[in-house]
Write a protein that holds these residues in place. Structure first.
Motif, PDB file in Angstrom:
ATOM      1  N   ILE B 305       0.881  -1.180   0.000  1.00 26.25           N
ATOM      2  CA  ILE B 305       0.000   0.000   0.000  1.00 26.25           C
ATOM      3  C   ILE B 305       0.911   1.220   0.000  1.00 26.25           C
ATOM      4  CG2 ILE B 305      -1.477   1.424   1.488  1.00 26.25           C
ATOM      5  CD1 ILE B 305      -2.882  -1.062   2.435  1.00 26.25           C
ATOM      6  N   ASN B 306       0.646   2.149  -0.889  1.00 28.99           N
ATOM      7  CA  ASN B 306       1.369   3.420  -0.827  1.00 28.99           C
ATOM      8  C   ASN B 306       0.662   4.319   0.166  1.00 28.99           C
ATOM      9  OD1 ASN B 306       3.293   2.631  -2.613  1.00 28.99           O
ATOM     10  ND2 ASN B 306       2.529   3.828  -4.349  1.00 28.99           N
ATOM     11  N   TYR B 307       1.420   4.794   1.145  1.00 32.46           N
ATOM     12  CA  TYR B 307       0.859   5.627   2.215  1.00 32.46           C
ATOM     13  C   TYR B 307       1.374   7.050   2.061  1.00 32.46           C
ATOM     14  CZ  TYR B 307       0.110   7.649   6.853  1.00 32.46           C
ATOM     15  OH  TYR B 307      -0.269   8.469   7.885  1.00 32.46           O
ATOM     16  N   GLU B 308       0.480   7.974   2.290  1.00 33.00           N
ATOM     17  CA  GLU B 308       0.838   9.377   2.150  1.00 33.00           C
ATOM     18  C   GLU B 308       0.169  10.160   3.274  1.00 33.00           C
ATOM     19  OE1 GLU B 308       0.449  10.984  -2.029  1.00 33.00           O
ATOM     20  OE2 GLU B 308      -0.959  12.270  -0.933  1.00 33.00           O
ATOM     21  N   LEU B 309       0.898  11.109   3.855  1.00 32.27           N
ATOM     22  CA  LEU B 309       0.347  11.934   4.938  1.00 32.27           C
ATOM     23  C   LEU B 309       0.670  13.388   4.652  1.00 32.27           C
ATOM     24  CD1 LEU B 309      -0.639  12.421   7.946  1.00 32.27           C
ATOM     25  CD2 LEU B 309       1.744  12.105   8.595  1.00 32.27           C
ATOM     26  N   ILE B 310      -0.359  14.210   4.581  1.00 33.09           N
ATOM     27  CA  ILE B 310      -0.148  15.648   4.387  1.00 33.09           C
ATOM     28  C   ILE B 310      -0.501  16.361   5.685  1.00 33.09           C
ATOM     29  CG2 ILE B 310      -0.877  17.713   3.122  1.00 33.09           C
ATOM     30  CD1 ILE B 310      -1.463  15.870   0.746  1.00 33.09           C
ATOM     31  N   VAL B 311       0.430  17.170   6.157  1.00 34.73           N
ATOM     32  CA  VAL B 311       0.258  17.897   7.420  1.00 34.73           C
ATOM     33  C   VAL B 311      -0.031  19.352   7.111  1.00 34.73           C
ATOM     34  CG1 VAL B 311       1.411  18.606   9.545  1.00 34.73           C
ATOM     35  CG2 VAL B 311       1.868  16.342   8.563  1.00 34.73           C
ATOM     36  N   ASN B 312      -1.128  19.830   7.654  1.00 33.94           N
ATOM     37  CA  ASN B 312      -1.547  21.202   7.423  1.00 33.94           C
ATOM     38  C   ASN B 312      -1.796  21.860   8.774  1.00 33.94           C
ATOM     39  OD1 ASN B 312      -2.783  23.436   5.981  1.00 33.94           O
ATOM     40  ND2 ASN B 312      -3.064  21.910   4.357  1.00 33.94           N
ATOM     41  N   ASP B 313      -0.879  22.732   9.189  1.00 29.96           N
ATOM     42  CA  ASP B 313      -1.024  23.370  10.498  1.00 29.96           C
ATOM     43  C   ASP B 313      -0.326  24.723  10.452  1.00 29.96           C
ATOM     44  OD1 ASP B 313      -0.088  22.481  13.943  1.00 29.96           O
ATOM     45  OD2 ASP B 313      -1.456  23.998  13.138  1.00 29.96           O
ATOM     46  N   PRO B 314      -0.991  25.726   9.874  1.00 33.59           N
ATOM     47  CA  PRO B 314      -0.354  27.039   9.709  1.00 33.59           C
ATOM     48  C   PRO B 314       0.108  27.675  11.021  1.00 33.59           C
ATOM     49  CG  PRO B 314      -2.388  26.922   8.435  1.00 33.59           C
ATOM     50  CD  PRO B 314      -2.335  25.690   9.305  1.00 33.59           C
ATOM     51  N   LYS B 315      -0.468  27.241  12.144  1.00 33.17           N
ATOM     52  CA  LYS B 315      -0.013  27.813  13.416  1.00 33.17           C
ATOM     53  C   LYS B 315       1.355  27.254  13.808  1.00 33.17           C
ATOM     54  CE  LYS B 315      -4.224  29.237  15.760  1.00 33.17           C
ATOM     55  NZ  LYS B 315      -5.462  28.650  16.264  1.00 33.17           N
ATOM     56  N   THR B 316       1.721  26.115  13.240  1.00 30.25           N
ATOM     57  CA  THR B 316       2.980  25.464  13.599  1.00 30.25           C
ATOM     58  C   THR B 316       3.993  25.523  12.464  1.00 30.25           C
ATOM     59  OG1 THR B 316       1.719  23.964  15.000  1.00 30.25           O
ATOM     60  CG2 THR B 316       3.982  23.315  14.479  1.00 30.25           C
ATOM     61  N   TYR B 317       3.548  25.172  11.258  1.00 28.97           N
ATOM     62  CA  TYR B 317       4.449  25.129  10.101  1.00 28.97           C
ATOM     63  C   TYR B 317       4.046  26.206   9.106  1.00 28.97           C
ATOM     64  CZ  TYR B 317       5.260  20.488  12.018  1.00 28.97           C
ATOM     65  OH  TYR B 317       5.541  19.438  12.847  1.00 28.97           O
TER      66      TYR B 317
END
Lengths: 144, 366, 237
Positions: B305-317
């Motif tokens: 399985i190809n796994y992908e994680l997108i992190v969206n946190d403008p307060k942190t990054y």
């Protein structure tokens, strides 16, 4: 020697010096300096009275005969057992009565507790080598 | 078992369909489904991503890309060969019980000879909550060499975007506490060491053991069960909305939907200012409660399985970022219970040692 | 389900007070008078078939000891895993995800979970809190055979317990679409003079958008477990 090369390669990886191999510390969950004393290395030879196959650390209970003939019960902290379970070892794999040699470091509170860095049989053979009976890669056989 | 036989078996495992190993019920049914279709489906028509999967193969791939690779996401032939050697060395390391790893004995021998001992194992912090290497036989390693130069694949340089000033301040405070030579409390340690959780990302980012998860599907749900630290996510695919923002948790609230054969999972409702998106849910700046995670699971072969994680946190990054790697099915690999808190003697031992050290320091100070 | 089996998927929970005490019990005071009525023990009709747990004399003595120190020694106080069958009647919901392979039970309490192996039965490699579960269908009843317990879990807050020789056979069957009968046969020659059964009704949560929430209670136990080892503010210790 090949083994020393292996060891140094893994150390290189662990220390994060190798570029391709730099990883998060292997030891991320094995708090050492908070509990054990790097200045108190020891070698213990004794008889297993119990092995607790629990997480996050397995514990081996060891009766060690002292020079004066008395016996001291030690608790040896190991790693997490699930990797060993996946290789087919079970709670019967280190039965009470087995004689082992433990190298490691003593607890800072000077109690009879130690971190088991290297564990072998008295003849130097390692414990828990390879796999046994799961059908996992490297398996030598078994009916599971 | 010698190295060549192991590698041969690993190679066979990689190309074999599921279902060769007795006792793996998930494999048997999956083999039936896999053989009848290139894109296996459950009986009710959803893509079938069920089974036991592990991120073991990505263990050893740096989380952030070393700078000299620039925007190159893939290893060259030579670099790959070097990594393949490391993979087979690691396997032998484990299979032989860790080779001659005797730093404690080396210290004793040196002392007996009156020589300076080799330096003791060093950790990340030098003191405080530090730790030492796990001897080889307790560890688990990659079966194949990954082609990736890093786990982070976006931004193009494979490195984390800059932190916001607020996040940097939180990180600085955390690292300061971790360096405290005599820990004051259980809060000095990570949520992982406290046996609470590793969080959504931390439960799948590979470490030295415990990288397994199980996916179980039923009409309207995909469930993911992680070995460490025995976390579960129940992901409804029936289109329901997220929980109210007044209900927050460590694993957050996940809802999923299918895009073709890809499961897309969106997670919100996180507890902020505690965990990081990093190894073991630690090793980085604490994320905010507004973080949104988007994951994609795409089965590209019977065993991958190809796994992908997108992190969206403008307060942190200051920008979103993405991690991607495959998770694989390995015949014979199963999860075991990882009851952590129940056996966490280390926390008790570390704290009692710390109080003993406080006493010694106080006595010495007088 | 297309394999002809009933679909047990759903969010389930027992009513009643079995987690306090699986045998008949009157209302009684709790451990903290400061909590008043909120901290008291409610009355309950037991779930043990025949009424009484058939302890051996020695085990009954141990149960009494457990009872006397229950508000300290109950594993549930420490956020330890509840074991089987207690997980079924905790005052928290649990989610069943029934695939056509294995069946997942995800309990809200302490994020406890277990996967019921529906394939060829496997022996327990080691002893655990939730045991090793092998399941099969007996017509429309899900039968789960659980072994490999570590002997550390209790059956309730009243100190009822078993050893690591515990063997539990669970039977889950739908009474109607929203109600399930749960029966467990408990066997442990080291603790009980004969096998015995408990019976609990499980109810499906039907509130709109009802879903499993998270009760990671470890944090709520750290002060209890480690508080005396935390550095006191300067001036103390």
């Amino acid at each position: 020697m090949k083994n020393r090369l292996l060891q140094s390669r893994l150390w290189v990886a662990a220390a994060g010096i190798g570029l391709l191999l730099s990883v998060a510390p292997m030891w991320a969950h094995h708090a050492f300096a908070a509990e054990f004393d790097v200045n108190k290395p020891l070698v213990l030879r004794g008889t297993v009275t119990k092995m607790e196959w629990i997480n996050p650390h397995a514990w081996i209970h060891l009766d060690v005969k002292n020079a004066d003939g008395t016996v001291t019960s030690w608790m040896i902290e190991g790693g997490a057992p699930n990797g060993l379970l996946r290789r087919g070892f079970t709670k019967n794999s280190l039965p009470p009565g087995t004689e082992i040699v433990v190298e490691g470091w003593q607890a800072k509170d000077e109690s009879t507790r130690a971190n088991g860095s290297n564990i072998t049989y008295p003849d130097g053979r390692k414990l828990f080598i390879g796999s046994s009976g799961t059908g996992a890669p490297g398996d030598k056989g078994g009916d599971k | 078992m010698n190295q060549r036989t192991f590698l041969l078996m690993a190679g066979l495992a990689a190309v074999a369909p599921l279902g060769l190993i007795a006792g793996q019920s998930a494999s048997t049914s999956a083999a039936k489904t896999a053989k009848t279709s290139a894109d296996p489906k459950t009986p009710w028509g959803d893509p079938d991503i069920q089974g036991t999967w592990t991120s073991d193969d990505t263990w050893g791939v740096p989380f952030e890309r070393p700078k000299q690779f620039g925007t190159r996401a893939t290893l060259t032939e030579d670099e790959l060969k070097a990594r393949e050697k490391t993979v087979s060395n690691s396997e032998e390391f484990v299979e032989t019980g860790g080779a001659n790893h005797s730093p404690a004995k080396a210290q004793i021998d040196a002392a007996a000879k009156g020589e300076a001992p080799p330096p003791p194992p060093q950790g990340r912090f030098g003191r405080g909550v530090d730790s030492a290497p796990v001897p080889g036989h307790w560890g688990e390693f990659a079966r194949r060499a990954s082609h990736q130069t890093s786990q982070i694949v976006d931004p193009p340089d494979g490195r984390l975007p800059a932190l916001t000033p607020e996040a940097q301040a939180l990180l600085d405070a955390k690292m300061k506490m971790r360096r405290d030579p005599i820990p004051a409390s259980y809060t000095n340690w990570s949520y992982y060491d406290r046996c609470i959780t590793r969080g959504v990302a931390g439960s799948i980012l590979p470490v030295v053991y415990g990288n397994g998860l199980e996916i179980v599907q039923t009409p309207g749900y995909v469930a993911i069960r992680y070995e460490m630290v025995h976390d579960v996510r129940i992901i409804p695919t029936d289109g329901r909305p997220h929980l109210s923002s007044n209900i927050r948790s460590y694993m957050g609230d996940a809802v999923g939907h299918w895009e073709g054969k890809t499961l897309v999972v969106e997670t919100t409702n996180l507890l902020g200012d505690r965990m990081a998106v990093g190894v073991n849910g630690d090793g980085g700046a604490p994320y905010s409660e507004d973080m949104k995670l988007t994951e994609r699971f795409t089965r590209v072969s019977p065993n991958t399985i190809n796994y992908e994680l997108i992190v969206n946190d403008p307060k942190t990054y200051t920008a979103p970022w993405k991690v991607a790697f495959p998770i694989t099915h390995e015949p014979g690999y199963q999860l075991f219970e990882y009851a952590c808190h129940e056996g966490n003697m280390a926390m008790h031992n570390m704290l009692s040692t710390a109080r003993l050290e406080d006493k010694k320091a106080a006595a010495a100070g007088k | 389900m297309s394999n002809g089996k009933p679909n047990l998927t759903g969010l389930w929970q027992a009513l009643g007070t079995a987690d306090w005490d699986i045998q008949d019990h009157s209302a009684s005071a709790g451990p903290l008078y400061q909590m008043g009525a909120e901290g008291a023990v409610p009355p309950g009709q037991g779930i043990v078939e025949g009424g009484e747990i058939p302890y051996t004399p020695a085990a009954l003595e141990q149960k009494k000891k457990n009872f006397a120190s229950r508000f300290k020694d109950d594993p549930e106080v420490k956020c330890y895993m509840p074991g089987v069958p207690r997980a079924a009647y905790l005052p928290f919901p649990f989610q069943i995800i029934e695939s056509q392979k294995d069946i997942l039970f995800a309990y809200e309490y302490a994020t406890t979970n277990r996967l019921i192996n529906m394939g060829k039965p496997q022996e327990a490699a080691t002893d655990t809190w939730m045991g090793t579960s092998n399941g099969h269908w007996d017509k429309d009843t899900l039968v789960v055979d659980v072994t490999g317990f570590n002997g550390n879990a209790w059956f309730d807050r009243a100190g009822d317990f078993a050893s690591d020789g515990l063997h539990v056979v669970e039977r889950y069957s739908l009474i109607d679409a929203n109600t399930m009968n749960y029966e467990a046969t408990i066997e442990d020659p080291a603790t009980f003079t004969r096998p015995w059964k408990i019976n609990v009704i499980l109810y499906r949560h039907r509130e709109k958008d009802a879903r499993l929430l998270e009760f990671k209670c470890v944090e709520f136990t750290e002060q209890l477990l480690y508080g005396d080892l935390v550095r006191k503010p300067s001036g103390g210790k």
